[in-house]
Design a protein around this motif. Structure first.
Motif: not given
Length: 128
Positions: A28-31, A33-34, A120, A124, A127
Motif C-alpha cells: 500500500d503506497a500510502k502506508k 509513505a508513512k 508498503n 511507495y 509510485s
C-alpha cells in the motif's frame, strides 16, 4: 479430456505466478509513505536531491549504484543488479547481509523487519 488437462495446467500456472508476486502486489503506497518517514533522514525522493544516501526517485528499475549526481557510492559502485521488488525486499530486510551476499559493502544499517512494511515501502517507491 486432453483440452481440459491443458486448461487445468494453465490455470494452475497462472495461480502460481499470481501467488508468487502477491507479497509485493499487496503493498500500500500510502502506508509506505508513512513508513518511509524513517528513511527520510538519509534519503530524499526528489530526483537529483541527495542526502547521506542517494535519492530514491526512480529507484525501481534503476541499476544499483547509478543514481545521477550521487558521488558517495563506494560499495555499490559497478554493482551488477537493478532494483526490482525482489532485490529491494532483500535489501530492506538486511542491507549489510544483502550487500555481502553480492560481494559488496554498504554503510546502510537500517532494517525494515516486517514484510508488510517492506511491501508498503516498495509500493511507495514505485509510485513516486
Amino acid at each position: 479430456l486432453m483440452g481440459r488437462s491443458v486448461l487445468v495446467a494453465l490455470g494452475m500456472t497462472a495461480a502460481i505466478i499470481m501467488a508468487s508476486g502477491s507479497a509485493f502486489a499487496a503493498g500500500d503506497a500510502k502506508k509506505g509513505a508513512k513508513v518511509f518517514k524513517k528513511c527520510k533522514a538519509c534519503h530524499a525522493v526528489k530526483a537529483g536531491k541527495h542526502k547521506v544516501g542517494p535519492s530514491l526517485s526512480g529507484v525501481v528499475g534503476r541499476k544499483a549504484g547509478t543514481a545521477a549526481g550521487f558521488k558517495k557510492y563506494k560499495g555499490l559502485k559497478k554493482a551488477d543488479w537493478s532494483w526490482d521488488e525482489k532485490t529491494l525486499d532483500a535489501w530492506l530486510s538486511n542491507p549489510k547481509k544483502f550487500a555481502k551476499s553480492r560481494s559488496r559493502k554498504t554503510s546502510m544499517v537500517f532494517k525494515l523487519k516486517k514484510a508488510k512494511d517492506r511491501a508498503n515501502v516498495i509500493a511507495y517507491l514505485k509510485s513516486i
